[in-house]
Design an enzyme around this catalytic site. Structure first.
Site, PDB file in Angstrom:
ATOM      1  N   GLU A 160      -4.166  -0.017  -8.937  1.00 25.33           N
ATOM      2  CA  GLU A 160      -3.146   1.009  -9.191  1.00 25.33           C
ATOM      3  C   GLU A 160      -1.883   0.302  -9.662  1.00 25.33           C
ATOM      4  O   GLU A 160      -1.379  -0.588  -8.956  1.00 25.33           O
ATOM      5  CB  GLU A 160      -2.789   1.714  -7.870  1.00 25.33           C
ATOM      6  CG  GLU A 160      -3.521   2.991  -7.591  1.00 25.33           C
ATOM      7  CD  GLU A 160      -2.977   3.700  -6.340  1.00 25.33           C
ATOM      8  OE1 GLU A 160      -2.717   4.897  -6.423  1.00 25.33           O
ATOM      9  OE2 GLU A 160      -2.829   3.060  -5.286  1.00 25.33           O
ATOM     10  N   ASN A 214      -3.845   5.909  -1.407  1.00 25.79           N
ATOM     11  CA  ASN A 214      -3.567   6.031   0.030  1.00 25.79           C
ATOM     12  C   ASN A 214      -2.913   7.356   0.409  1.00 25.79           C
ATOM     13  O   ASN A 214      -2.982   7.765   1.566  1.00 25.79           O
ATOM     14  CB  ASN A 214      -2.726   4.856   0.515  1.00 25.79           C
ATOM     15  CG  ASN A 214      -3.592   3.630   0.662  1.00 25.79           C
ATOM     16  OD1 ASN A 214      -4.694   3.708   1.184  1.00 25.79           O
ATOM     17  ND2 ASN A 214      -3.121   2.500   0.161  1.00 25.79           N
ATOM     18  N   SER A 217       0.829  -1.208   0.000  1.00 26.66           N
ATOM     19  CA  SER A 217       0.000   0.000   0.000  1.00 26.66           C
ATOM     20  C   SER A 217       0.858   1.250   0.000  1.00 26.66           C
ATOM     21  O   SER A 217       0.338   2.339  -0.188  1.00 26.66           O
ATOM     22  CB  SER A 217      -0.863   0.040   1.264  1.00 26.66           C
ATOM     23  OG  SER A 217      -1.596  -1.119   1.400  1.00 26.66           O
ATOM     24  N   HIS A 229      -1.283  -2.818  -7.161  1.00 29.98           N
ATOM     25  CA  HIS A 229      -1.998  -2.482  -5.922  1.00 29.98           C
ATOM     26  C   HIS A 229      -3.507  -2.643  -6.065  1.00 29.98           C
ATOM     27  O   HIS A 229      -4.181  -1.787  -6.648  1.00 29.98           O
ATOM     28  CB  HIS A 229      -1.633  -1.049  -5.509  1.00 29.98           C
ATOM     29  CG  HIS A 229      -2.212  -0.625  -4.211  1.00 29.98           C
ATOM     30  ND1 HIS A 229      -2.615   0.656  -3.943  1.00 29.98           N
ATOM     31  CD2 HIS A 229      -2.484  -1.333  -3.082  1.00 29.98           C
ATOM     32  CE1 HIS A 229      -3.103   0.717  -2.709  1.00 29.98           C
ATOM     33  NE2 HIS A 229      -3.035  -0.469  -2.171  1.00 29.98           N
TER      34      HIS A 229
HETATM   35  N1  NAD Z   1      -5.983  -4.396   3.867  1.00 29.26           N
HETATM   36  C1  NAD Z   1      -6.146  -3.567   2.846  1.00 29.26           C
HETATM   37  O1  NAD Z   1      -7.179  -2.876   2.736  1.00 29.26           O
HETATM   38  C2  NAD Z   1      -5.098  -3.478   1.763  1.00 29.26           C
HETATM   39  C3  NAD Z   1      -5.417  -2.861   0.542  1.00 29.26           C
HETATM   40  C4  NAD Z   1      -4.466  -2.824  -0.467  1.00 29.26           C
HETATM   41  C5  NAD Z   1      -3.195  -3.353  -0.256  1.00 29.26           C
HETATM   42  N2  NAD Z   1      -2.899  -3.945   0.957  1.00 29.26           N
HETATM   43  C6  NAD Z   1      -1.555  -4.509   1.131  1.00 29.26           C
HETATM   44  O2  NAD Z   1      -1.632  -5.908   0.949  1.00 29.26           O
HETATM   45  C7  NAD Z   1      -0.645  -6.559   1.766  1.00 29.26           C
HETATM   46  C8  NAD Z   1      -1.327  -7.587   2.660  1.00 29.26           C
HETATM   47  O3  NAD Z   1      -2.290  -6.934   3.460  1.00 29.26           O
HETATM   48  P1  NAD Z   1      -3.486  -7.748   4.137  1.00 29.26           P
HETATM   49  O4  NAD Z   1      -4.501  -6.743   4.529  1.00 29.26           O
HETATM   50  O5  NAD Z   1      -3.875  -8.912   3.266  1.00 29.26           O
HETATM   51  O6  NAD Z   1      -2.750  -8.302   5.455  1.00 29.26           O
HETATM   52  P2  NAD Z   1      -3.142  -9.574   6.361  1.00 29.26           P
HETATM   53  O7  NAD Z   1      -2.556  -9.317   7.681  1.00 29.26           O
HETATM   54  O8  NAD Z   1      -4.597  -9.902   6.227  1.00 29.26           O
HETATM   55  O9  NAD Z   1      -2.353 -10.784   5.618  1.00 29.26           O
HETATM   56  C9  NAD Z   1      -0.965 -10.862   5.503  1.00 29.26           C
HETATM   57  C10 NAD Z   1      -0.585 -12.320   5.317  1.00 29.26           C
HETATM   58  O10 NAD Z   1       0.806 -12.377   5.006  1.00 29.26           O
HETATM   59  C11 NAD Z   1       1.302 -13.558   5.620  1.00 29.26           C
HETATM   60  N3  NAD Z   1       2.758 -13.483   5.716  1.00 29.26           N
HETATM   61  C12 NAD Z   1       3.513 -12.777   6.592  1.00 29.26           C
HETATM   62  N4  NAD Z   1       4.823 -12.990   6.337  1.00 29.26           N
HETATM   63  C13 NAD Z   1       4.874 -13.832   5.284  1.00 29.26           C
HETATM   64  C14 NAD Z   1       5.952 -14.425   4.562  1.00 29.26           C
HETATM   65  N5  NAD Z   1       7.226 -14.206   4.884  1.00 29.26           N
HETATM   66  N6  NAD Z   1       5.656 -15.257   3.524  1.00 29.26           N
HETATM   67  C15 NAD Z   1       4.369 -15.507   3.193  1.00 29.26           C
HETATM   68  N7  NAD Z   1       3.310 -14.977   3.860  1.00 29.26           N
HETATM   69  C16 NAD Z   1       3.571 -14.147   4.875  1.00 29.26           C
HETATM   70  C17 NAD Z   1       0.588 -13.613   6.961  1.00 29.26           C
HETATM   71  O11 NAD Z   1       0.641 -14.917   7.538  1.00 29.26           O
HETATM   72  C18 NAD Z   1      -0.827 -13.181   6.577  1.00 29.26           C
HETATM   73  O12 NAD Z   1      -1.641 -14.301   6.253  1.00 29.26           O
HETATM   74  C19 NAD Z   1       0.071  -5.433   2.526  1.00 29.26           C
HETATM   75  O13 NAD Z   1       1.222  -5.077   1.804  1.00 29.26           O
HETATM   76  C20 NAD Z   1      -0.949  -4.315   2.512  1.00 29.26           C
HETATM   77  O14 NAD Z   1      -0.365  -3.038   2.614  1.00 29.26           O
HETATM   78  C21 NAD Z   1      -3.830  -4.029   1.963  1.00 29.26           C
END
Ligand code: NAD
Length: 291
Positions: A152, A190, A119, A140
């Site tokens: 994005e 963001n 993000s 993204h």
């Molecule tokens: N939540 C949102 O609204 C949103 C929107 C757009 C982008 N993002 C981005 O997407 C990414 C994930 O966010 P999320 O909301 O899904 O988080 P989340 O906490 O729901 O999930 C993250 C996952 O990554 C896993 N993980 C951690 N370390 C790891 C590794 N070394 N290898 C493999 N898996 C690993 C965790 O076990 C977890 O299941 C982040 O970079 C976040 O910024 C989030």
């Protein structure tokens, strides 16, 4: 170049949605996570979300079962080496993302495109630590991925045109719309959205309004479908804090300082919906404001 096999790293909120939309669009998906539990939950959730799409006549039963058969999971990151496109969607922490790319690189095909769903973290910096900065970019998605139309696309300083066009083609095949963003902290969505959420948290912190009055004000007064605190809980408060820190560090302007109340919620482990408590408590039948 043809992209048919897609590797997704991280099976959390975003990873499961990304796997879902790629499988529906006919791509073979290989999903990995450090947690087997996260992988099992992701597959069960994709199944439920596809069933909901069938019940709304958005897809038919045959498309649902075809999509499910295209999704495979593995606990071993390096199994993703044979895919054409990697989308990293692990926890928003730069050291975690760097380690993932470092571990993957020796196992990749020479033409595999690497992308991150980050993000806010610098695409250029993530790319510079890989063997292929010209084949690295930001991909993204918005949350929830099956519903939100936008992707994005972020060029790092070294991203080549072929890579950008290939990713643009993928977004088109997913039936979504892409926008192009330059690689500056938090990109476009963001950069604009998160300071608004942070300001809503300051408004709460300073006692200007309650959780309920802040959310109602923005819903009815600005026609936002969700209030900013409700939205923060939906995104994940840890992710919101991480993005504010990237804006604050990357742009060195005090207007981006994360609200201390946001930090406190994260320190308490109240991360929003995913931990059942944030600005609202989700453990009962209906969400109850926590302040
Ligand atoms: N939540 C949102 O609204 C949103 C929107 C757009 C982008 N993002 C981005 O997407 C990414 C994930 O966010 P999320 O909301 O899904 O988080 P989340 O906490 O729901 O999930 C993250 C996952 O990554 C896993 N993980 C951690 N370390 C790891 C590794 N070394 N290898 C493999 N898996 C690993 C965790 O076990 C977890 O299941 C982040 O970079 C976040 O910024 C989030």
């Amino acid at each position: 170049m043809t992209i048919e096999r897609v590797g997704i790293v991280g099976a959390g909120q975003m990873g499961n949605g990304i796997a879902h939309v790629f499988a529906v669009a006919g791509y073979d998906v290989l999903l990995t996570d450090v947690s087997q539990d996260a992988l099992d939950r992701a597959v069960a959730l994709i199944d439920r979300n596809l069933t909901r799409q069938v019940s709304r006549d958005l897809i038919d039963e045959a498309a649902k079962s075809a999509a499910m058969t295209r999704i495979r999971t593995t606990p071993t990151l390096t199994d993703l080496g044979k895919t054409d496109l990697i989308i990293e969607a692990a926890t928003e922490r730069e050291t975690i993302k760097q380690a993932i790319f470092e571990d993957l690189i020796p196992h990749l095909k020479p033409d595999t495109i690497l992308t991150s769903n980050t993000s806010s973290i610098s695409i250029t910096r993530l790319a510079s630590r890989t063997d292929r900065p010209e084949k690295f970019m930001g991909f993204h998605f918005m949350n929830p991925v099956p519903i939100m139309q936008l992707v994005e696309l972020i060029r790092g300083i070294a991203t080549d045109e072929t890579t950008f066009r290939a990713c643009e083609g993928v977004v088109e095949r997913l039936g979504k719309t892409s926008t192009a963003s330059e690689d500056f902290p938090a990109f476009i969505v963001n950069r604009i959205l998160m300071p608004m959420i942070n300001e809503a948290i300051y408004t709460l912190y300073e006692g200007v309004g309650s959780v309920q009055s802040i959310d109602t004000s923005l819903k009815l007064g600005a026609n936002h479908p969700m209030g900013p605190l409700e939205l923060a809980d939906f995104i994940g408060l840890d992710t919101c804090l991480a993005i504010m820190n990237v804006l604050h560090d990357g742009l060195a302007d005090t207007k981006y300082r994360p609200c201390p109340l946001l930090t406190k919620y994260v320190e308490a482990g109240w991360l929003g919906r995913k931990s059942q408590r944030g600005f609202y408590d989700y453990r009962g039948d209906a969400p109850v404001p926590t302040r």
